[in-house]
Design a protein around this motif. Structure first.
Motif, PDB file in Angstrom:
ATOM      1  N   SER A 186       4.436 -24.234  42.302  1.00 27.83           N
ATOM      2  CA  SER A 186       5.488 -25.446  42.177  1.00 27.83           C
ATOM      3  C   SER A 186       5.435 -25.547  40.371  1.00 27.83           C
ATOM      4  CB  SER A 186       4.619 -26.473  42.650  1.00 27.83           C
ATOM      5  OG  SER A 186       4.538 -27.569  41.660  1.00 27.83           O
ATOM      6  N   ASN A 187       4.430 -25.150  39.673  1.00 28.18           N
ATOM      7  CA  ASN A 187       4.694 -24.907  38.236  1.00 28.18           C
ATOM      8  C   ASN A 187       5.531 -24.251  37.840  1.00 28.18           C
ATOM      9  OD1 ASN A 187       2.675 -27.266  38.142  1.00 28.18           O
ATOM     10  ND2 ASN A 187       1.018 -26.004  37.768  1.00 28.18           N
ATOM     11  N   THR A 188       5.395 -22.969  38.340  1.00 30.25           N
ATOM     12  CA  THR A 188       6.312 -21.835  38.055  1.00 30.25           C
ATOM     13  C   THR A 188       7.908 -22.105  38.280  1.00 30.25           C
ATOM     14  OG1 THR A 188       4.745 -20.222  38.724  1.00 30.25           O
ATOM     15  CG2 THR A 188       6.733 -19.383  38.517  1.00 30.25           C
ATOM     16  N   ARG A 189       7.901 -23.055  39.535  1.00 29.40           N
ATOM     17  CA  ARG A 189       9.352 -23.561  39.771  1.00 29.40           C
ATOM     18  C   ARG A 189       9.889 -24.421  38.585  1.00 29.40           C
ATOM     19  NH1 ARG A 189      13.580 -22.320  43.483  1.00 29.40           N
ATOM     20  NH2 ARG A 189      14.923 -23.143  41.971  1.00 29.40           N
ATOM     21  N   VAL A 190       9.255 -25.133  38.141  1.00 32.23           N
ATOM     22  CA  VAL A 190       9.261 -26.067  37.016  1.00 32.23           C
ATOM     23  C   VAL A 190       9.704 -25.382  35.730  1.00 32.23           C
ATOM     24  CG1 VAL A 190       8.547 -27.971  35.549  1.00 32.23           C
ATOM     25  CG2 VAL A 190       7.697 -28.056  37.857  1.00 32.23           C
ATOM     26  N   ALA A 191       8.970 -24.255  35.579  1.00 36.64           N
ATOM     27  CA  ALA A 191       9.093 -23.517  34.320  1.00 36.64           C
ATOM     28  C   ALA A 191      10.610 -22.876  34.551  1.00 36.64           C
ATOM     29  CB  ALA A 191       8.212 -22.468  34.223  1.00 36.64           C
ATOM     30  N   TYR A 192      10.921 -22.508  35.837  1.00 33.13           N
ATOM     31  CA  TYR A 192      12.058 -21.902  36.225  1.00 33.13           C
ATOM     32  C   TYR A 192      13.494 -22.814  35.953  1.00 33.13           C
ATOM     33  CZ  TYR A 192      15.557 -18.937  38.901  1.00 33.13           C
ATOM     34  OH  TYR A 192      16.804 -18.199  38.957  1.00 33.13           O
ATOM     35  N   ASP A 193      13.164 -23.635  36.415  1.00 32.30           N
ATOM     36  CA  ASP A 193      14.331 -24.735  36.495  1.00 32.30           C
ATOM     37  C   ASP A 193      14.653 -24.983  35.004  1.00 32.30           C
ATOM     38  OD1 ASP A 193      14.539 -24.702  39.203  1.00 32.30           O
ATOM     39  OD2 ASP A 193      13.461 -26.530  39.283  1.00 32.30           O
ATOM     40  N   LEU A 194      13.462 -25.148  34.159  1.00 31.64           N
ATOM     41  CA  LEU A 194      13.553 -25.616  32.837  1.00 31.64           C
ATOM     42  C   LEU A 194      14.363 -24.290  32.098  1.00 31.64           C
ATOM     43  CD1 LEU A 194      11.819 -27.804  31.051  1.00 31.64           C
ATOM     44  CD2 LEU A 194      10.559 -25.747  30.235  1.00 31.64           C
ATOM     45  N   LEU A 195      13.914 -23.218  32.312  1.00 28.59           N
ATOM     46  CA  LEU A 195      14.728 -22.255  31.679  1.00 28.59           C
ATOM     47  C   LEU A 195      16.251 -21.990  32.059  1.00 28.59           C
ATOM     48  CD1 LEU A 195      11.808 -19.429  31.355  1.00 28.59           C
ATOM     49  CD2 LEU A 195      12.533 -20.987  29.477  1.00 28.59           C
ATOM     50  N   MET A 196      16.342 -22.275  33.262  1.00 29.00           N
ATOM     51  CA  MET A 196      17.744 -22.282  34.033  1.00 29.00           C
ATOM     52  C   MET A 196      18.651 -23.146  33.153  1.00 29.00           C
ATOM     53  SD  MET A 196      18.834 -20.596  36.688  1.00 29.00           S
ATOM     54  CE  MET A 196      19.820 -21.708  37.644  1.00 29.00           C
ATOM     55  N   GLN A 197      18.320 -24.362  32.766  1.00 26.89           N
ATOM     56  CA  GLN A 197      18.920 -25.340  31.784  1.00 26.89           C
ATOM     57  C   GLN A 197      19.705 -24.649  30.727  1.00 26.89           C
ATOM     58  OE1 GLN A 197      16.424 -28.582  30.947  1.00 26.89           O
ATOM     59  NE2 GLN A 197      16.262 -29.117  33.063  1.00 26.89           N
ATOM     60  N   ASN A 198      18.690 -24.011  30.203  1.00 30.19           N
ATOM     61  CA  ASN A 198      19.187 -23.450  28.684  1.00 30.19           C
ATOM     62  C   ASN A 198      20.501 -22.204  29.288  1.00 30.19           C
ATOM     63  OD1 ASN A 198      19.496 -23.027  26.300  1.00 30.19           O
ATOM     64  ND2 ASN A 198      18.126 -21.467  26.085  1.00 30.19           N
ATOM     65  N   GLY A 199      20.221 -21.701  30.489  1.00 28.78           N
ATOM     66  CA  GLY A 199      20.990 -20.324  30.650  1.00 28.78           C
ATOM     67  C   GLY A 199      22.425 -20.967  31.083  1.00 28.78           C
ATOM     68  N   SER A 200      22.136 -22.055  31.993  1.00 29.40           N
ATOM     69  CA  SER A 200      23.413 -22.623  32.829  1.00 29.40           C
ATOM     70  C   SER A 200      24.493 -23.134  31.668  1.00 29.40           C
ATOM     71  CB  SER A 200      23.023 -23.358  33.918  1.00 29.40           C
ATOM     72  OG  SER A 200      22.386 -24.500  33.546  1.00 29.40           O
ATOM     73  N   ARG A 201      24.160 -23.623  30.750  1.00 29.50           N
ATOM     74  CA  ARG A 201      24.879 -24.283  29.878  1.00 29.50           C
ATOM     75  C   ARG A 201      25.867 -23.236  29.137  1.00 29.50           C
ATOM     76  NH1 ARG A 201      21.281 -27.525  25.814  1.00 29.50           N
ATOM     77  NH2 ARG A 201      20.551 -28.068  27.887  1.00 29.50           N
ATOM     78  N   ARG A 202      25.389 -22.308  29.118  1.00 30.38           N
ATOM     79  CA  ARG A 202      26.178 -21.108  28.524  1.00 30.38           C
ATOM     80  C   ARG A 202      26.909 -20.191  29.584  1.00 30.38           C
ATOM     81  NH1 ARG A 202      23.305 -17.900  24.180  1.00 30.38           N
ATOM     82  NH2 ARG A 202      22.883 -19.549  22.679  1.00 30.38           N
ATOM     83  N   HIS A 203      26.250 -19.799  30.520  1.00 30.98           N
ATOM     84  CA  HIS A 203      26.878 -19.002  31.657  1.00 30.98           C
ATOM     85  C   HIS A 203      26.899 -19.755  32.918  1.00 30.98           C
ATOM     86  CE1 HIS A 203      25.788 -15.653  29.234  1.00 30.98           C
ATOM     87  NE2 HIS A 203      24.378 -16.238  29.138  1.00 30.98           N
ATOM     88  N   GLY A 204      27.754 -19.199  33.689  1.00 29.68           N
ATOM     89  CA  GLY A 204      28.088 -20.009  34.999  1.00 29.68           C
ATOM     90  C   GLY A 204      26.853 -20.392  35.777  1.00 29.68           C
ATOM     91  N   ALA A 205      26.380 -18.994  36.309  1.00 30.05           N
ATOM     92  CA  ALA A 205      25.394 -19.434  37.376  1.00 30.05           C
ATOM     93  C   ALA A 205      24.297 -18.386  37.591  1.00 30.05           C
ATOM     94  CB  ALA A 205      25.957 -19.605  38.736  1.00 30.05           C
ATOM     95  N   GLY A 206      23.769 -18.109  38.440  1.00 27.76           N
ATOM     96  CA  GLY A 206      23.123 -16.733  38.685  1.00 27.76           C
ATOM     97  C   GLY A 206      21.471 -17.057  38.621  1.00 27.76           C
TER      98      GLY A 206
END
Lengths: 287, 328
Positions: A110-130
């Motif tokens: 679950s902590n890894t998931r939190v970390a993943y979502d956190l890092l996603m935020q940064n990526g999704s702002r620039r790129h569409g998805a993935g």
């Protein structure tokens, strides 16, 4: 405490009475958003089950504060700012992952998931998805290894295997596997260092080569356990193979009847490298 | 806490050992008491600072005694702060009386009770001549035991008194505050001060106490070691042994070993730097800032007024000399 929070939140709905002094305590708390803030913090704390709740809250509020303090500046100097932001997010992701040991698997996941979502935020702002960007993922794994006390040379072969290309989008399952592998690997290396210390028996002298090889051989045998049955059976079989009595037996055989002590030696680094190799051989190459 | 925390219910996890809710409660109370002051950098930043200071142990400084003793972490933090603040006293080898230590403590915690200081003094001075002088380190370790194990010591005193008066130790009850006061006054009785009880029986009773004790207590092994070494022991003799036990001090984790207590090269350097600064500063600082201020408009002003600039420079030189001479 709970009452205070609840009332702090609920007053948001009741109309504020005009008092002589600017505001009552409850109005103040609800206006400042303290109730929401604390509820969010407690939820996060309970979710992570940190071993050190005070440290967790300190870190949590600091993160929030620096987020809100940084965001208005965001528009200003583009590239530099996003780099700083990425560094911050990486260190926060590392912190989340470090909250629970990987043996506490559900908390770790679950902590890894939190970390993943956190890092996603940064990526999704620039790129569409993935998913998380490959570069960020690799960077995170590198951080994880160095946090676990691995030298760059020790972690390089592992990273070589599980890294992704910079432009790739990393899905969560792969992300989780990679993070877990790094966490287990750092533990494994630490254990192997302990093992060497135990074999060498005296810290100033290098350990007997034959003994080391016997230990490594036992380790290899355990790691390479392939059972036709279930995973559970395989774990059991492997742990029997690496049990103290098996190890002692192998070492006794290696030492021979004369007691040894004069033969060639093996230094700590070589032992660690060989142990690492055994582990790495079991890691699948990602890309 | 260990990995069992994953098996606890939410309430149990929050209540376990660390007092999260107590600190959150205090943070909100403090916020309400100092609204303007604490919200100028935002509420979130305030909470971040609050919990960081709890983590670093700086949160108890200048706080009321009830807060200082509210958790074991607070107590340890306070002991550490006291040591760090007044270490120089020990370094200089100054000996102080209990009242003076009490004043020092009250600088950090305005309502710090004198009774606790006196109890610490009694331990060091063996209950007689309580007005005598003590070294900083003797007092500090004794004080540490008093503050950290306050409730434990109260219960031990009850046991001790019972043993002295020949009561059956197995019927010992955890004391109420009034009974402790009563017993304290008995303890002050000089006739009982030099008496002692049988160590083995005392040890047995203390062990029984620890089994059901909900407050913090020294490790049974350390207590056992102390009591095994003597045949008879007095209450303050026992306290002194607790204060001298390195294992117990390490378990508390607030203070270093006695040999390292006064060693602090960083602080020494810092002090030397400060002293050097003070002895130089009044002149150099003021002249430095003065020229600094005067240079600002000088740079901003266009080149044309060369005359003007020269005049300012002369002025600044003059003023520096003036302060110099006035200081000398």
């Amino acid at each position: 405490m709970a009452d205070k929070r609840r009332s702090g939140v609920s007053t948001g709905m009741s109309d504020s009475k005009p008092t002589t002094k600017a505001e009552t305590d409850e109005d103040f708390l609800s206006q400042a958003g303290v109730g929401v803030l604390l509820r969010g913090a407690l939820l996060k704390l309970v979710e992570a089950r940190s071993e050190d709740p005070i440290g967790f809250l300190a870190e949590h509020f600091s993160n929030l504060a620096s987020e809100t303090e940084n965001s208005p500046v965001g528009g200003g100097d583009g590239e530099h700012h996003s780099n700083v932001l990425e560094q911050q997010q990486l260190s926060r992701a590392l912190w989340h992952i470090g909250l629970a040991h990987h043996s506490q698997r559900s908390a770790f996941n679950s902590n890894t998931r939190v970390a993943y979502d956190l890092l996603m935020q940064n990526g999704s702002r620039r790129h569409g998805a993935g998913g998380v960007k490959g570069r960020v993922y690799t960077e995170l794994l590198r951080g994880l290894c160095s946090e676990g006390g691995l030298s760059v040379t020790a972690s390089a072969p592992l990273l070589q295997r599980i890294r992704c290309h910079d432009h790739e989008a990393v899905p969560f399952e792969l992300f989780r596997q990679g993070v877990l592998t790094c966490a287990v690997f750092t533990d494994y290396i630490r254990k192997s260092q302990c093992l060497y210390a135990a074999v060498s028996s005296c810290p100033e002298r290098a350990a007997d080569r034959a003994l080391c090889q016997a230990v490594l051989g036992t380790l290899q045998e355990a790691l390479e356990t392939t059972s036709a049955w279930t995973d559970v059976a395989r774990y059991l079989e492997a742990s029997v193979k690496i049990s103290p009595c098996k190890l002692a037996q192998a070492m006794a055989e290696a030492q021979g009847p004369d007691g040894g002590g004069m033969g060639p030696t093996m230094d700590a680094q070589e032992f660690e490298d060989s142990a690492a190799k055994l582990f790495l051989a079991r890691v699948r190459i990602v890309s | 806490m260990n990995s069992d925390r994953f098996a606890l219910s939410v309430d149990d996890y929050l209540a376990a050992e660390t007092n999260v809710l107590l600190y959150l409660n205090d943070a909100v109370t403090q916020l309400l008491e100092h609204k303007e002051e604490y919200t100028q950098f935002g509420v979130v930043r305030y909470f971040a600072e609050y919990f960081n200071s709890v983590k670093n142990g700086n949160h108890v400084i200048f706080r009321e005694f009830n807060y200082v003793k509210a958790t074991q972490h607070n107590r340890a933090s306070f002991i550490r702060i006291f040591w760090r603040c007044f270490r120089q006293i020990g370094k200089n080898g100054d000996l102080l009386a209990a009242m003076e230590y009490s004043s020092l403590l009250q600088l950090l915690c305005p309502d710090f009770p004198t009774e606790m200081v006196q109890n610490a003094a009694r331990t060091v001075l063996f209950d007689d001549a309580v007005d005598s002088l003590m070294s900083f380190s003797d007092f500090l370790y004794s004080f540490q035991i008093q503050l950290f194990f306050e409730e434990y010591l109260e219960s031990v005193l009850v046991i001790y008194q019972d043993l002295l008066s020949g009561k059956n130790p197995n019927t010992v009850i955890v004391p109420t505050s009034s009974s402790v006061e009563q017993l304290n006054s008995i303890a002050e009785d000089e006739s009982e001060a030099h008496e002692a009880v049988d160590s083995a029986v005392f040890a047995e009773c203390i062990e029984a106490l620890c089994e059901r004790f909900k407050h913090s207590h020294p490790s049974p092994a350390a207590v056992r070691e102390i009591l095994d070494n003597t045949q008879r022991i007095s209450y303050y003799g026992f306290l002194l042994a607790l204060a001298k036990s390195e294992i117990i001090s390490q378990d508390i984790g607030a203070l270093p070993n006695k040999s390292e207590l006064l060693v602090d090269p960083e602080m020494d350097q810092e002090l030397e730097r400060l002293i050097a600064q003070i002895s130089v500063s009044p002149t150099s600082n003021s002249s430095g800032s003065a020229t600094g201020l005067k240079e600002l408009p000088k740079k901003a002003s266009p080149r044309k007024s060369l005359h003007h600039r020269k005049r300012i420079e002369m002025e600044s030189d003059g003023s520096t000399e003036e302060t110099d001479s006035s200081e000398n």
